[in-house]
Design a protein around this motif. Structure first.
Motif, PDB file in Angstrom:
ATOM      1  N   LYS A 191       6.872  -2.337   2.059  1.00  0.00           N
ATOM      2  CA  LYS A 191       7.967  -2.108   2.963  1.00  0.00           C
ATOM      3  C   LYS A 191       9.074  -1.816   2.296  1.00  0.00           C
ATOM      4  CE  LYS A 191       9.523  -4.840   6.966  1.00  0.00           C
ATOM      5  NZ  LYS A 191      10.261  -3.341   7.605  1.00  0.00           N
ATOM      6  N   GLU A 192       9.201  -1.556   1.293  1.00  0.00           N
ATOM      7  CA  GLU A 192      10.411  -1.482   0.454  1.00  0.00           C
ATOM      8  C   GLU A 192      10.667   0.007   0.731  1.00  0.00           C
ATOM      9  OE1 GLU A 192      12.638  -3.324  -1.011  1.00  0.00           O
ATOM     10  OE2 GLU A 192      10.986  -4.260  -2.101  1.00  0.00           O
ATOM     11  N   GLY A 193      11.930   0.105   1.381  1.00  0.00           N
ATOM     12  CA  GLY A 193      12.625   1.460   1.582  1.00  0.00           C
ATOM     13  C   GLY A 193      12.550   1.692   3.051  1.00  0.00           C
ATOM     14  N   VAL A 232       4.117   7.372   6.204  1.00  0.00           N
ATOM     15  CA  VAL A 232       4.275   6.272   5.446  1.00  0.00           C
ATOM     16  C   VAL A 232       4.846   6.992   4.060  1.00  0.00           C
ATOM     17  CG1 VAL A 232       2.881   5.284   3.607  1.00  0.00           C
ATOM     18  CG2 VAL A 232       2.270   5.136   6.036  1.00  0.00           C
ATOM     19  N   GLU A 233       4.933   8.344   3.687  1.00  0.00           N
ATOM     20  CA  GLU A 233       5.368   8.804   2.582  1.00  0.00           C
ATOM     21  C   GLU A 233       6.820   9.279   2.731  1.00  0.00           C
ATOM     22  OE1 GLU A 233       3.573  12.426   1.051  1.00  0.00           O
ATOM     23  OE2 GLU A 233       1.736  11.128   0.353  1.00  0.00           O
ATOM     24  N   ALA A 234       7.273   9.466   4.119  1.00  0.00           N
ATOM     25  CA  ALA A 234       8.603   9.555   4.546  1.00  0.00           C
ATOM     26  C   ALA A 234       9.416   8.257   4.623  1.00  0.00           C
ATOM     27  CB  ALA A 234       8.755  10.369   5.883  1.00  0.00           C
ATOM     28  N   LYS A 235       8.538   7.066   4.353  1.00  0.00           N
ATOM     29  CA  LYS A 235       9.104   5.740   4.609  1.00  0.00           C
ATOM     30  C   LYS A 235       9.704   5.424   6.088  1.00  0.00           C
ATOM     31  CE  LYS A 235       9.122   4.505  -0.064  1.00  0.00           C
ATOM     32  NZ  LYS A 235       8.185   3.464  -0.239  1.00  0.00           N
ATOM     33  N   LEU A 236       8.922   5.894   6.816  1.00  0.00           N
ATOM     34  CA  LEU A 236       9.256   5.549   8.412  1.00  0.00           C
ATOM     35  C   LEU A 236       8.422   4.386   8.757  1.00  0.00           C
ATOM     36  CD1 LEU A 236       9.364   9.195   9.963  1.00  0.00           C
ATOM     37  CD2 LEU A 236      11.127   7.552   9.634  1.00  0.00           C
ATOM     38  N   VAL A 237       7.257   4.317   8.188  1.00  0.00           N
ATOM     39  CA  VAL A 237       6.511   3.157   8.415  1.00  0.00           C
ATOM     40  C   VAL A 237       5.940   2.559   7.146  1.00  0.00           C
ATOM     41  CG1 VAL A 237       6.019   3.385  10.883  1.00  0.00           C
ATOM     42  CG2 VAL A 237       4.529   4.442   9.123  1.00  0.00           C
ATOM     43  N   SER A 238       5.538   1.296   7.135  1.00  0.00           N
ATOM     44  CA  SER A 238       5.033   0.752   5.721  1.00  0.00           C
ATOM     45  C   SER A 238       3.432   0.959   6.026  1.00  0.00           C
ATOM     46  CB  SER A 238       5.348  -0.677   5.625  1.00  0.00           C
ATOM     47  OG  SER A 238       5.052  -1.412   6.478  1.00  0.00           O
ATOM     48  N   PRO A 239       2.752   1.088   4.744  1.00  0.00           N
ATOM     49  CA  PRO A 239       1.130   1.081   4.872  1.00  0.00           C
ATOM     50  C   PRO A 239       0.628   0.028   5.578  1.00  0.00           C
ATOM     51  CG  PRO A 239       2.042   1.530   2.559  1.00  0.00           C
ATOM     52  CD  PRO A 239       3.389   1.191   3.654  1.00  0.00           C
ATOM     53  N   ALA A 240       1.272  -1.379   5.316  1.00  0.00           N
ATOM     54  CA  ALA A 240       0.656  -2.295   5.995  1.00  0.00           C
ATOM     55  C   ALA A 240       0.559  -2.261   7.425  1.00  0.00           C
ATOM     56  CB  ALA A 240       1.480  -3.645   5.381  1.00  0.00           C
ATOM     57  N   VAL A 241       1.479  -1.682   7.999  1.00  0.00           N
ATOM     58  CA  VAL A 241       1.585  -1.641   9.460  1.00  0.00           C
ATOM     59  C   VAL A 241       0.623  -0.693   9.970  1.00  0.00           C
ATOM     60  CG1 VAL A 241       3.026  -0.983  11.575  1.00  0.00           C
ATOM     61  CG2 VAL A 241       3.914  -2.446   9.622  1.00  0.00           C
ATOM     62  N   VAL A 242       0.268   0.569   9.376  1.00  0.00           N
ATOM     63  CA  VAL A 242      -0.508   1.359   9.575  1.00  0.00           C
ATOM     64  C   VAL A 242      -1.978   0.662   9.514  1.00  0.00           C
ATOM     65  CG1 VAL A 242      -1.791   3.529   8.848  1.00  0.00           C
ATOM     66  CG2 VAL A 242       0.750   3.239   8.626  1.00  0.00           C
ATOM     67  N   VAL A 243      -2.256  -0.162   8.447  1.00  0.00           N
ATOM     68  CA  VAL A 243      -3.529  -0.738   8.216  1.00  0.00           C
ATOM     69  C   VAL A 243      -3.615  -1.639   9.774  1.00  0.00           C
ATOM     70  CG1 VAL A 243      -4.851  -2.527   7.156  1.00  0.00           C
ATOM     71  CG2 VAL A 243      -3.549  -0.731   5.822  1.00  0.00           C
ATOM     72  N   GLY A 248      15.917 -17.096  14.034  1.00  0.00           N
ATOM     73  CA  GLY A 248      15.785 -17.020  12.412  1.00  0.00           C
ATOM     74  C   GLY A 248      14.782 -15.820  11.869  1.00  0.00           C
ATOM     75  N   ARG A 249      14.960 -14.852  12.563  1.00  0.00           N
ATOM     76  CA  ARG A 249      13.989 -13.706  12.109  1.00  0.00           C
ATOM     77  C   ARG A 249      14.641 -12.971  10.682  1.00  0.00           C
ATOM     78  NH1 ARG A 249      13.449 -10.198  16.490  1.00  0.00           N
ATOM     79  NH2 ARG A 249      15.374  -9.219  16.083  1.00  0.00           N
ATOM     80  N   ALA A 250      13.876 -12.749   9.906  1.00  0.00           N
ATOM     81  CA  ALA A 250      14.205 -12.205   8.670  1.00  0.00           C
ATOM     82  C   ALA A 250      13.061 -11.176   8.136  1.00  0.00           C
ATOM     83  CB  ALA A 250      14.350 -13.286   7.608  1.00  0.00           C
ATOM     84  N   GLU A 251      13.578  -9.984   7.760  1.00  0.00           N
ATOM     85  CA  GLU A 251      12.372  -8.935   7.585  1.00  0.00           C
ATOM     86  C   GLU A 251      12.036  -9.459   6.069  1.00  0.00           C
ATOM     87  OE1 GLU A 251      11.067  -6.469   9.230  1.00  0.00           O
ATOM     88  OE2 GLU A 251      12.068  -7.438  10.587  1.00  0.00           O
ATOM     89  N   ILE A 252      10.837  -9.157   5.973  1.00  0.00           N
ATOM     90  CA  ILE A 252       9.837  -9.531   4.755  1.00  0.00           C
ATOM     91  C   ILE A 252      10.484  -8.890   3.477  1.00  0.00           C
ATOM     92  CG2 ILE A 252       8.147  -7.900   4.829  1.00  0.00           C
ATOM     93  CD1 ILE A 252       6.236 -10.390   4.405  1.00  0.00           C
ATOM     94  N   ASN A 268       7.398  -9.852  -9.836  1.00  0.00           N
ATOM     95  CA  ASN A 268       7.963  -8.646  -9.928  1.00  0.00           C
ATOM     96  C   ASN A 268       6.709  -7.626  -9.749  1.00  0.00           C
ATOM     97  OD1 ASN A 268       9.440  -6.356  -9.688  1.00  0.00           O
ATOM     98  ND2 ASN A 268      10.149  -6.499 -11.951  1.00  0.00           N
ATOM     99  N   ILE A 269       6.496  -7.262  -8.383  1.00  0.00           N
ATOM    100  CA  ILE A 269       5.385  -6.162  -8.266  1.00  0.00           C
ATOM    101  C   ILE A 269       6.068  -4.816  -8.426  1.00  0.00           C
ATOM    102  CG2 ILE A 269       3.573  -5.051  -7.137  1.00  0.00           C
ATOM    103  CD1 ILE A 269       2.917  -7.895  -6.128  1.00  0.00           C
ATOM    104  N   GLU A 270       5.796  -3.798  -8.964  1.00  0.00           N
ATOM    105  CA  GLU A 270       6.331  -2.605  -9.192  1.00  0.00           C
ATOM    106  C   GLU A 270       5.832  -1.749  -7.973  1.00  0.00           C
ATOM    107  OE1 GLU A 270       8.356  -0.379 -11.010  1.00  0.00           O
ATOM    108  OE2 GLU A 270       8.937  -2.539 -11.377  1.00  0.00           O
ATOM    109  N   ALA A 271       6.785  -1.128  -7.247  1.00  0.00           N
ATOM    110  CA  ALA A 271       6.522  -0.284  -6.023  1.00  0.00           C
ATOM    111  C   ALA A 271       5.166   0.721  -6.335  1.00  0.00           C
ATOM    112  CB  ALA A 271       7.344   0.552  -5.362  1.00  0.00           C
TER     113      ALA A 271
END
Lengths: 488, 404
Positions: A327-329, A376-387, B28-32, B61-64
């Motif tokens: 979900k980063e980004g 996913v590549e454009a960082k609009l949704v995260s891959p987890a949500v797609v799954v 208490g919503r917080a994004e993951i 620390n997991i690299e993206a």
């Protein structure tokens, strides 16, 4: 419609209906001196012309019986006693019935002087052949399906249920369409109150046309604002018949290749025809899978939203970190991602239905690539949500009934929204509302969730699992059938 | 009824539109991705003489995996370490937020490491925060750092290939191989410290220096390993027990799963026996007002290793071996028992067994338990069976197949 006081003769009939090009009026003169005028009225395309010429016109003009007659009254007697080569004919004296006979596809002979008409059932319009069912295919089971012609459908049923007690009652529905509708039930077996109730509801239908199943369904069901289907529809005669002999009432509408069954319960939408033609252990496993996947397709997106944005402690650490990284980004909160992707999926489905087959292939590739990868590549949704959304979507296709699947799809959105407001707490409230809603649905005295909600019946042989047939000795108790046992 | 339902629907749908974007109503919503998942947390006493508490939080620390990184990935460590200090654990933990880029979240804390100085001071003062907050789990494992501070261990481990949380997990998963330590969760600690008749114990880890076998790296290498237990007298740490003494303690607790016992065969060669199953019973017995306790141990072993060449599978030899291993176990148990009685620390606890078997008698002696326990007559009985020999029975020896 015609005035009741109008006299039955060709002139009046002509003034009443002779403004459509397809209605044919033909005056013929018969009798010894060819001076008795008879008017033949029919609608082109609805009748079989050979029948008309071979079995009605030919004897009328050529048979010695008719050629030697001088008076119209004798001809009437002759027709009534069966001198025409036709198995049945109906005699009418009022202009009203004559018109409806014509529009039902019969040919009518009108005798002006005696104000009498005979109708012959020479219907012969183009109809589709009985083909394989398109939506409910089974491997082991019959391969025929209902067609648009009511009489063909009834004969299909008659060939399966040969008891004398099978009753087909006809009603006419629709002020303009005058569509014949038959209710099918078994006398001495189906609960009489149920049949009366259905009859009453059908008689009270006051609409212009009965061209779709919804016209009937929305008049018959009790909870008018529910998204859940309350009538079972099927295109399979075997499924229809098995419901009829269980003690339910069926409805066949002319012009529609589907049959309706009432009352329907939640459980029926989870049963597929294969369940009864395959090994019971296998069927039970599949049935359980179906229930599980229904649950998943209903709750998974909501659960994902609840867990990732409210209850992060519930996720195993490693999984939480993976979701976090994926979900980063992504700029949107989880619930917007999930709802957005769910809507995107619905758009794909909806637009895919309307497209011609050749385009739809290209379209689905675009859809899959755009939604699955580019987003996913454009960082609009995260891959987890797609799954998650993909799992949800695939799970929703195991449901044997499309109407039920649609209702579940609607509720999926509601539950996801609830989850995004208050996490699992909101999801449970949504779940309770859904359960409450399902409990309020009640058709002809049979609760929608039966037999799960009726404590006195304990008929769980055919619910979450499918027990062997010898466990199902009794018909569903809730249907209050006259004859309770199906095996003795 | 339908009208009530309609009202409820209406209200709820309304609430979606009116509270959706509102900070005050977000429950208490917080994004993951805005959360820092702390995996292990270290608590130490500040070493500069003040009363402050130093909290070291570490997250994995997991690299993206998506997206390209420009080649400099080797400089990244596998752990993100955050250190802060404060008067109390909570204050120190809160101070982490001052510079953390994400919301510090304790729901995933799996290990709490407590430095030796903190354990010797008053462990409950340091742990109260974790007993109290709802975010932290009750099954968090607590470990005492033997001869060191948790901060050092966490810092040391950051250079390793393996993340400290993963390493601790595998160490604790393999604890039964040697049966010299155990896994204690925070809820058990709460119960132990609540029980005034017992002396609590918490497992330890230590950093040990070994010679490095990898030629390309530094000469010595520090390895993290489990190291027995730390025993507590009230809130203060009293003593460590390690190795065989710790195993003796586990025998009494009934927590021995496996382990090695080395015995000698009649000719003096070593034979290794692997413990495969063990049961322990603590049986208090009251006769004529006198309390004595019997500890019964029953265990099975398999022969895993024979150094000699003699055939040992004769009844007399096996009996001889069994007696030896029983004596070894007895000795291990007696050692820890005498240690406990000498220091008046009932950490097994025998008091519980007495209470369960003789509740009325217990009422009479519980106030004077600290006087009863050191003088208590405790006898140990061990019984064992040697079961199997794995794939071969007799040891391989040259010339075995040649007929004489």
């Amino acid at each position: 419609m015609a005035d009741q006081s109008m006299e039955l003769n060709s002139e009046n009939l002509r003034s009443l209906i002779d403004h459509s090009s397809d209605i044919t009026f033909k005056d013929i003169y018969i009798g010894l001196e060819k001076n008795i005028k008879v008017t033949l009225v029919f609608i082109e395309g609805l009748i079989q012309k050979e029948y008309l010429s071979n079995f009605i016109l030919k004897p009328l003009l050529e048979s010695p019986n008719f050629c030697s007659v001088e008076k119209e009254a004798i001809i009437l007697d002759l027709i009534e006693s069966g001198s025409l080569y036709f198995p049945s004919q109906k005699k009418f004296k009022d202009i009203d019935s004559v018109t409806s006979e014509i529009f039902n596809g019969n040919a009518v002979l009108i005798f002006d002087k005696s104000h009498t008409a005979f109708s012959f059932s020479v219907q012969g319009f183009e109809s589709r052949n009985v083909t394989e069912p398109s939506g409910e295919n089974v491997i082991k089971g019959s391969k025929d399906s209902f067609v648009e012609t009511l009489s063909t459908n009834i004969s299909t049923i008659r060939r399966r249920i040969r008891t004398v007690d099978l009753i087909a009652e006809e009603f006419i529905v629709g002020k303009q369409t005058r569509t014949p509708l038959n209710i099918i039930y078994i006398r001495n077996l189906t609960n009489k109150d149920l049949v009366d109730e259905v009859r009453k509801k059908i008689q009270s239908i006051d609409v212009d046309g009965a061209l779709t199943t919804s016209i009937i369904e929305e008049h018959i069901r009790s909870n008018k604002y529910s998204p859940f289907p309350q009538l079972l529809y099927t295109e399979r005669p075997d499924k229809f018949c098995s419901n009829i002999i269980e003690g339910r009432v069926g409805m066949l509408i002319d012009g529609l290749p589907v049959a309706l069954i009432s009352p329907a319960t939640f459980l029926q939408f989870m049963q597929a025809p294969e369940d009864y033609s395959q090994n019971f252990i296998y069927s039970s496993a599949i049935r359980l899978l179906r229930f599980t996947l229904t649950f998943i397709t209903l709750y998974l997106p909501g659960f994902y939203v609840a867990v990732t944005s409210f209850h992060q402690e519930m996720i195993p650490t490693q999984l939480a970190l993976s979701i976090q990284v994926s979900k980063e980004g992504v700029p949107f909160p989880s619930f917007m991602e999930t709802l957005g992707l769910l809507i995107a999926f619905e758009i794909l489905v909806e637009s895919g239905i309307r497209l011609p087959k050749t385009i739809s292939q290209a379209f689905s590739i675009v859809g899959a690539v755009v939604v699955g990868q580019a987003a996913v590549e454009a960082k609009l949704v995260s891959p987890a949500v797609v799954v998650i959304v993909a799992a949800t979507a695939i799970s929703s296709y195991v449901m044997p009934n499309q109407d039920f699947s649609n209702a579940i799809r609607l509720w999926r959105f509601i539950l996801t929204i609830f989850s995004s407001i208050a996490g699992l707490f909101g999801m449970s409230i949504g779940g309770l509302l859904l359960l409450y809603h399902l409990c309020t649905i009640d058709n002809f005295g049979i609760s929608y969730l039966s037999p799960f909600v009726s404590s006195n019946t304990m008929q769980y042989q055919d619910t979450l699992i499918r027990m062997p047939m010898f466990f199902m000795k009794k018909r569903p108790v809730d249907l209050k059938t006259t004859n309770k046992k199906r095996q003795s | 009824m339908i009208s009530i339902l309609k009202k409820v629907y209406f209200l709820i749908i309304l609430s979606v539109f009116f509270t959706g974007g509102c900070r005050a109503f977000d429950f208490g919503r917080a994004e993951i991705n805005k959360i820092l998942f702390i995996n292990a947390i270290g608590i130490d006493k500040a070493n500069d003489g003040s009363d402050d508490i130093v909290v070291t939080a570490v997250s994995k620390n997991i690299e993206a995996t998506t997206g390209e990184r420009d080649g400099s990935s080797e400089s990244k460590t596998n752990a993100n370490i955050f250190t802060s200090r404060g008067m109390t654990t909570f204050e120190a933990a809160r101070n982490l937020s001052a510079y953390s880029d994400k919301k510090v979240f304790y729901g995933h804390v799996e290990y709490i490491l407590i430095g030796e100085s903190a354990a010797k001071d008053n462990i409950l003062e340091y742990l109260d925060f974790f007993f109290r907050i709802f975010a932290a789990r009750l099954n968090t494992k607590v470990l005492i750092v033997k001869d060191g501070s948790s901060h050092d261990i966490i810092k040391n481990m950051a250079d390793e290939d393996i993340f400290i949380g993963d390493l601790l997990k595998s160490l604790l998963d393999e604890k039964k191989e040697l049966s010299i330590s155990d896994e204690i969760q925070i809820i058990q600690i709460m119960n132990m410290f609540d029980n005034i008749y017992m002396s609590p114990y918490i497992p330890c880890i230590e950093m040990k220096s070994y010679e490095n076998d990898n030629p390309n790296e530094k000469k010595s290498k520090d390895r993290l390993q489990l190291a027995g237990f730390a025993l507590f007298k009230e809130e203060k740490m009293f003593e460590y027990i390690t190795d065989k003494m710790a195993r003796g303690f586990n025998w009494i607790r009934g927590k021995v799963d496996s382990g090695v016992i080395v015995v000698k065969d009649p000719s003096g060669e070593s034979i290794s026996l692997k413990i495969i199953d063990a049961r322990t019973k603590i049986i208090p017995k009251l006769s004529k007002g006198n309390l004595d306790v019997t500890i019964e141990v029953y265990f099975f072993t398999n022969v895993s290793d024979i150094k000699g060449t003699k055939d040992i599978f004769k009844k007399e030899t096996l009996d001889y071996l069994e007696e030896q291993q029983e004596n070894i176990i007895k000795k291990e148990i007696m050692e820890i028992l005498s240690f406990a009685q000498k220091n008046n620390m009932d950490f097994f606890p025998i008091s519980d067994e007495v209470y369960h078997k003789y509740p009325v008698f217990w009422e009479g002696i519980k106030d004077s338990w600290s006087e009863v326990f050191p003088k208590l007559k405790i006898s140990v009985e061990a019984e064992s069976v040697i079961n199997r020999t794995y794939d071969i029975k007799e040891p391989i020896k040259s010339g075995y197949g040649v007929k004489e």
